[in-house]
Design an enzyme around this catalytic site. Structure first.
Site, PDB file in Angstrom:
ATOM      1  N   HIS A 317     -38.383 -52.776 -18.073  1.00 10.93           N
ATOM      2  CA  HIS A 317     -37.403 -52.950 -16.991  1.00 10.93           C
ATOM      3  C   HIS A 317     -37.796 -52.245 -15.707  1.00 10.93           C
ATOM      4  CE1 HIS A 317     -34.128 -54.682 -19.506  1.00 10.93           C
ATOM      5  NE2 HIS A 317     -34.707 -53.962 -20.460  1.00 10.93           N
ATOM      6  N   LYS A 495     -24.219 -51.115  -6.689  1.00  8.77           N
ATOM      7  CA  LYS A 495     -25.302 -50.847  -7.635  1.00  8.77           C
ATOM      8  C   LYS A 495     -25.529 -49.344  -7.628  1.00  8.77           C
ATOM      9  CE  LYS A 495     -27.834 -53.726  -5.025  1.00  8.77           C
ATOM     10  NZ  LYS A 495     -28.398 -54.655  -5.983  1.00  8.77           N
ATOM     11  N   ARG A 496     -26.328 -48.844  -8.570  1.00  9.23           N
ATOM     12  CA  ARG A 496     -26.665 -47.425  -8.531  1.00  9.23           C
ATOM     13  C   ARG A 496     -27.261 -47.068  -7.178  1.00  9.23           C
ATOM     14  NH1 ARG A 496     -26.126 -44.382 -13.427  1.00  9.23           N
ATOM     15  NH2 ARG A 496     -27.200 -42.755 -12.277  1.00  9.23           N
ATOM     16  N   LYS A 501     -33.294 -49.100  -3.516  1.00  5.13           N
ATOM     17  CA  LYS A 501     -32.293 -50.155  -3.322  1.00  5.13           C
ATOM     18  C   LYS A 501     -31.799 -50.204  -1.870  1.00  5.13           C
ATOM     19  CE  LYS A 501     -30.697 -49.834  -8.157  1.00  5.13           C
ATOM     20  NZ  LYS A 501     -30.842 -51.173  -8.764  1.00  5.13           N
ATOM     21  N   THR A 603     -29.252 -58.082 -11.564  1.00  6.60           N
ATOM     22  CA  THR A 603     -28.374 -59.049 -12.221  1.00  6.60           C
ATOM     23  C   THR A 603     -27.089 -59.191 -11.416  1.00  6.60           C
ATOM     24  OG1 THR A 603     -27.687 -57.227 -13.652  1.00  6.60           O
ATOM     25  CG2 THR A 603     -29.209 -58.832 -14.593  1.00  6.60           C
ATOM     26  N   LYS A 607     -24.563 -62.487 -10.205  1.00  2.96           N
ATOM     27  CA  LYS A 607     -23.099 -62.547 -10.309  1.00  2.96           C
ATOM     28  C   LYS A 607     -22.482 -62.971  -8.978  1.00  2.96           C
ATOM     29  CE  LYS A 607     -23.636 -59.008 -13.773  1.00  2.96           C
ATOM     30  NZ  LYS A 607     -23.808 -57.558 -14.004  1.00  2.96           N
TER      31      LYS A 607
HETATM   32  C1  26Q Z   1     -35.081 -42.559 -19.158  1.00  4.71           C
HETATM   33  C2  26Q Z   1     -35.454 -41.311 -19.640  1.00  4.71           C
HETATM   34  C3  26Q Z   1     -34.557 -40.269 -19.702  1.00  4.71           C
HETATM   35  C4  26Q Z   1     -33.246 -40.490 -19.274  1.00  4.71           C
HETATM   36  C5  26Q Z   1     -32.867 -41.728 -18.790  1.00  4.71           C
HETATM   37  C6  26Q Z   1     -33.782 -42.763 -18.720  1.00  4.71           C
HETATM   38  C7  26Q Z   1     -33.377 -44.082 -18.194  1.00  4.71           C
HETATM   39  C8  26Q Z   1     -32.081 -44.557 -18.393  1.00  4.71           C
HETATM   40  C9  26Q Z   1     -31.698 -45.799 -17.881  1.00  4.71           C
HETATM   41  C10 26Q Z   1     -34.269 -44.878 -17.509  1.00  4.71           C
HETATM   42  C11 26Q Z   1     -33.875 -46.108 -17.005  1.00  4.71           C
HETATM   43  C12 26Q Z   1     -32.588 -46.589 -17.188  1.00  4.71           C
HETATM   44  C13 26Q Z   1     -32.105 -47.863 -16.670  1.00  4.71           C
HETATM   45  C14 26Q Z   1     -32.853 -48.748 -16.035  1.00  4.71           C
HETATM   46  C15 26Q Z   1     -32.288 -49.986 -15.499  1.00  4.71           C
HETATM   47  O1  26Q Z   1     -31.078 -50.191 -15.505  1.00  4.71           O
HETATM   48  N1  26Q Z   1     -33.118 -50.913 -15.017  1.00  4.71           N
HETATM   49  C16 26Q Z   1     -32.624 -52.174 -14.480  1.00  4.71           C
HETATM   50  O2  26Q Z   1     -32.632 -53.122 -15.529  1.00  4.71           O
HETATM   51  C17 26Q Z   1     -32.023 -54.325 -15.134  1.00  4.71           C
HETATM   52  C18 26Q Z   1     -32.000 -55.246 -16.325  1.00  4.71           C
HETATM   53  O3  26Q Z   1     -33.265 -55.719 -16.605  1.00  4.71           O
HETATM   54  C19 26Q Z   1     -32.763 -54.952 -13.955  1.00  4.71           C
HETATM   55  O4  26Q Z   1     -32.037 -56.068 -13.529  1.00  4.71           O
HETATM   56  C20 26Q Z   1     -32.905 -53.954 -12.815  1.00  4.71           C
HETATM   57  O5  26Q Z   1     -33.722 -54.500 -11.798  1.00  4.71           O
HETATM   58  C21 26Q Z   1     -33.490 -52.653 -13.329  1.00  4.71           C
HETATM   59  O6  26Q Z   1     -33.511 -51.679 -12.305  1.00  4.71           O
END
Ligand code: 26Q
Length: 765
Positions: A317, A495-496, A501, A603, A607
């Site tokens: 991702h 979004k975050r 972004k 995503t 929407k």
């Molecule tokens: C990793 C290590 C330690 C703590 C937290 C994490 C961590 C947690 C969540 C790393 C990444 C995430 C989330 C990533 C994320 O949401 N990515 C998004 O995924 C979506 C679905 O595929 C995409 O549409 C987005 O573009 C992408 O940013």
């Protein structure tokens, strides 16, 4: 609670039937392993999937209750950070709708993503407590439990390894039924909760070692206590590794036990099991599965690796190098010593077969991306552009060695929640035209394209949007105390909060627009409402500054009479799934403005377009494919491309040059720098502005002018409401392909080799 329990009663039959059917047909099961499931509220989903909305409304009204108030009383289950977690939730919905036997496996966090509030414009975080009232949808399964070990040592004798952990917890299951559209199929979301192995060590207690006596309790309490609120990197944290191993091991043990209970040969595992890893967070699944096959089932190691690989697939991702998980080898040695041994064997086998293959173990670290790649038979990206970049960048060398392994599966969204559920006005209009079959066959929306010149239909389409905007205005009035004009353009970025972004670029454009309105107040400005929503990771200082700045600017702009109410900025706190369901149906313009090459897919972009908003966006992630589908004439494109971004960054002084070439941008940066929006603390944004001059890594300055000009183009188009609405309709009508049903069919066909029972396939073909 009563309404939920009544619905629950009706769910269990189909749920049990689905399990039976899977057993009788010995169907392959899909296991979706994810650290996050951002499911939001469930009651409306359950009601509409069961087709009981009218009945539920009547029943509540007969009891003198307000249906809409009741369904909003449910806490929003926020067991995820953002896109990745929400994708997992949409996938669960589609798996059930398609009738594909599946389990979602994750963690039952006691506290989901923190709640956000603003204190003098700054983000403050409060713990989230979704379990403070009983969660109506979950079934505790005390009889389903697995012991999860940590630490200790490994002994070897007669060629067999035995791991002797020195601590551990018990994973116990909490199941939530996931019933698909029309209530024809039910799958399970199984979330693990940690319990102490022995509630209490009486021996230690009697010896007076009170700390030791409660150590296992303390470990158990912390493991499933809280979701990590960082969606980029929080590397090297021992608790995070334990969480990852905890839920992954419990899930692998669970599916192996099911396989053995059904009396299949252990070597037939890949015929019955497809395990999808949602990013690298569950990548320890590879070594864990190998460990169980070898140490518990006596399968020779090389064969175990091959067997595991046929079961496993991995979704990437992110390309951000800092977001790729790595763990110190020393931490692994301490927490998972047997797994470290197995990873070394996996590495050796890979290097022997493919000399020069990129290393899993390097510089004293374990690289989870490489591990997941090597242990998976398929690796997928989440949009066409992202997948190409995965091949060219992060996994270029592995791709050369395994040229067929990387495949694309462009993300999707469930039309049940993201149109049928959240937008009753538009749903009603579509139903009047097409009936209801589009809900599980979204490509049927293309029939609406014929209506784009039908002025009566366009008027009804506009009316649906307007009623959503009025409802949102009322809610914003109540929650933020800002009065909005429902005829203004509602321009939304939710979004975050992340540098890539580029919420900051949106805000700079807002200030520039404000300047120009003040310079020329009598011009025919298109009224705008800028809506922001999103959380910053608590440790992400820059993202928190951006939030502060948005709130600072909002305070000044909203109070300025010179704009005659034609520009408003609102930032309702605590953005979550429920808020998205309010904002998206009311949006005119969708902001998808990430630096090209940085957003894997997005995503939210889907929407918005589905709900009839036009996109202003870069050629990034799934924006590219959205634009291909809706037509370039119905999409506001701007900015550098991914390869131009790479080139530009190499030019010395690129951001200073961009700023010097743009008087408009200079003025805005000067105002913020001087403290125009923070008179009580004029130096507040010196660091932020300095960053734009010196290390504008995400090219806010380079894309600014093109973004500003494109916004003004959008202004002009909006002045012709019929034309705007017809473009918006083309968006709705063209978004069928972005249903997560299409995505899941792609995974089933290309990765899982898992079929839906024929009836469900026919229904949704
Ligand atoms: C990793 C290590 C330690 C703590 C937290 C994490 C961590 C947690 C969540 C790393 C990444 C995430 C989330 C990533 C994320 O949401 N990515 C998004 O995924 C979506 C679905 O595929 C995409 O549409 C987005 O573009 C992408 O940013």
């Amino acid at each position: 609670m009563a309404l939920s329990l009544v619905l629950r009663d009706r769910l269990v039959d189909v749920w049990i039937d689905s399990t039976r059917t899977t057993e009788t047909n010995s169907s392959k099961r899909v296991y979706y392993l994810s650290m996050e499931f951002l499911i939001g509220r469930l009651i409306e989903d359950m009601i509409s999937n069961l087709g009981l909305e009218a009945e539920a409304r009547d029943a509540m009204e007969a009891l003198g209750q307000q249906y809409d108030t009741i369904v909003h009383d449910e806490p929003d289950a926020a067991l995820g950070n953002g896109g990745l977690g929400r994708l997992a939730a949409c996938f669960m919905d589609s798996l059930a709708t398609l009738g594909i036997p599946a389990f979602g496996y994750g963690i039952r966090y006691e506290h989901g993503l923190f709640e956000q509030s603003f204190v003098e414009g700054e983000q403050a975080e409060q713990p989230e407590t979704w379990l403070s009232q009983r969660h109506a949808w979950e079934f505790e399964r005390p009889e389903v439990h697995h012991s999860i070990g940590f630490g200790g040592h490994v002994s070897h004798s007669d060629g067999r390894a035995t791991w002797h952990p020195d601590s551990g917890v018990v994973a116990t299951a909490f199941d939530t039924p996931v019933v698909g559209w029309k209530g024809e199929w039910g799958n399970t979301l199984r979330l693990w909760s940690a319990k102490p192995i022995t509630p209490f060590d009486l021996d230690s207690f009697n010896r007076g070692d009170y700390l030791a006596a409660s150590r296992s309790e303390a470990l158990a309490r912390t493991i499933s206590r809280v979701l990590y609120p960082d969606d980029t990197t929080e590397n090297g944290k021992e608790l995070r590794l334990k969480q990852e191993y905890f839920f992954t091991a419990a899930s692998i043990m669970d599916l192996l036990r099911r396989h053995m209970d059904e009396q299949y040969d252990i070597r037939a595992l890949p015929d019955h099991v497809a395990i999808q890893l949602n990013d690298t967070h569950p990548a320890i699944a590879g070594p864990e599965l190998v460990r169980l096959l070898v140490d518990e089932h006596g399968v020779p190691l090389p064969e175990a690796i091959a067997l595991a690989r046929r079961c496993l697939a991995y979704t990437n991702h992110t390309l951000l190098p800092e977001a790729l998980e790595r763990w110190p080898e020393s931490l692994f040695a301490r927490v998972l010593p047997r797994h470290l041994e197995i990873i070394r064997v996996i590495e050796e086998a890979q290097q022997t077969e493919f000399p020069g293959s990129p290393c899993i173990l390097e510089h004293g670290e374990i690289r989870m991306g490489e591990l997941a790649f090597v242990m998976a038979h398929k690796v997928n990206g989440v949009s066409a552009l992202h997948t190409e970049l995965v091949k060219e960048t992060v996994f270029a060398d592995l791709h050369r060695i395994h040229p067929k392994r990387i495949v694309n599966q462009t993300n999707g969204i469930t039309p049940r929640r993201w149109l049928h559920g959240c937008n009753p006005a538009l749903r009603g209009l579509i139903n009047d035209q097409l009936g209801e079959a589009w809900v599980s066959d979204l490509e049927q929306l293309t029939a609406l394209k014929a209506k784009r010149t039908d002025s009566e239909f366009i008027a009804a389409f506009q009316q649906a949007k307007r009623s959503n905007k009025v409802a949102l205005s009322n809610w914003i009035g109540e929650t933020c105390g800002v009065a909005l004009d429902p005829d203004a353009m509602f321009d939304v970025q939710i979004k975050r909060i992340h540098e890539y972004k580029r919420q900051l670029m949106n805000l700079l454009e807002t200030v520039a627009l404000w300047n120009e309105m003040r310079d020329d107040p009598d011009r025919d400005w298109t009224p705008r409402v800028k809506i922001f929503g999103g959380k910053a990771a608590p440790g992400y200082v820059l993202a928190k500054q951006i939030i502060h700045l948005i709130n600072d600017v909002a305070r000044v702009v909203n109070a300025d009479p010179a704009t005659k109410g034609r520009l408003k900025i609102v930032f309702p706190p605590n953005y979550n799934v429920t808020m998205a369901e309010r904002l998206i149906p009311a949006a005119d313009l969708s902001e998808q403005i990430s630096t090209a090459g940085k957003e894997a897919s997005g995503t939210g972009n889907m929407k918005f377009a589905l709900n009839g908003a036009l996109t202003i966006g870069t050629l990034d992630g799934a924006n590219v494919e959205i634009r291909d589908h809706v037509g370039s004439e119905n999409f506001f494109l701007f900015g550098l491309t991914a390869s131009e971004v790479v080139d530009r960054r190499r030019q010395h002084g690129f951001s200073r040059n961009a700023i010097e070439a743009s008087p408009r941008l200079q003025r805005v940066l000067g105002q913020i720098f001087e403290g125009l929006f923070s008179p009580e603390d004029p130096y507040r944004y010196h660091g932020l502005i300095g960053m734009l001059y010196d290390h504008d890594h995400f090219l806010v300055t380079c894309d600014f002018d093109s973004y500003y000009d494109t916004q003004r183009r959008a202004d002009i188009v909006f002045q012709n409401p019929q034309n705007w609405a017809s473009m918006a309709l083309m968006n709705t009508a063209s978004m069928g392909w972005f249903s997560s049903d299409r995505t899941i069919r792609g995974y089933a066909r290309d990765i899982w080799q898992a079929d839906a029972p024929s009836s469900a396939l026919e229904r949704s073909a």
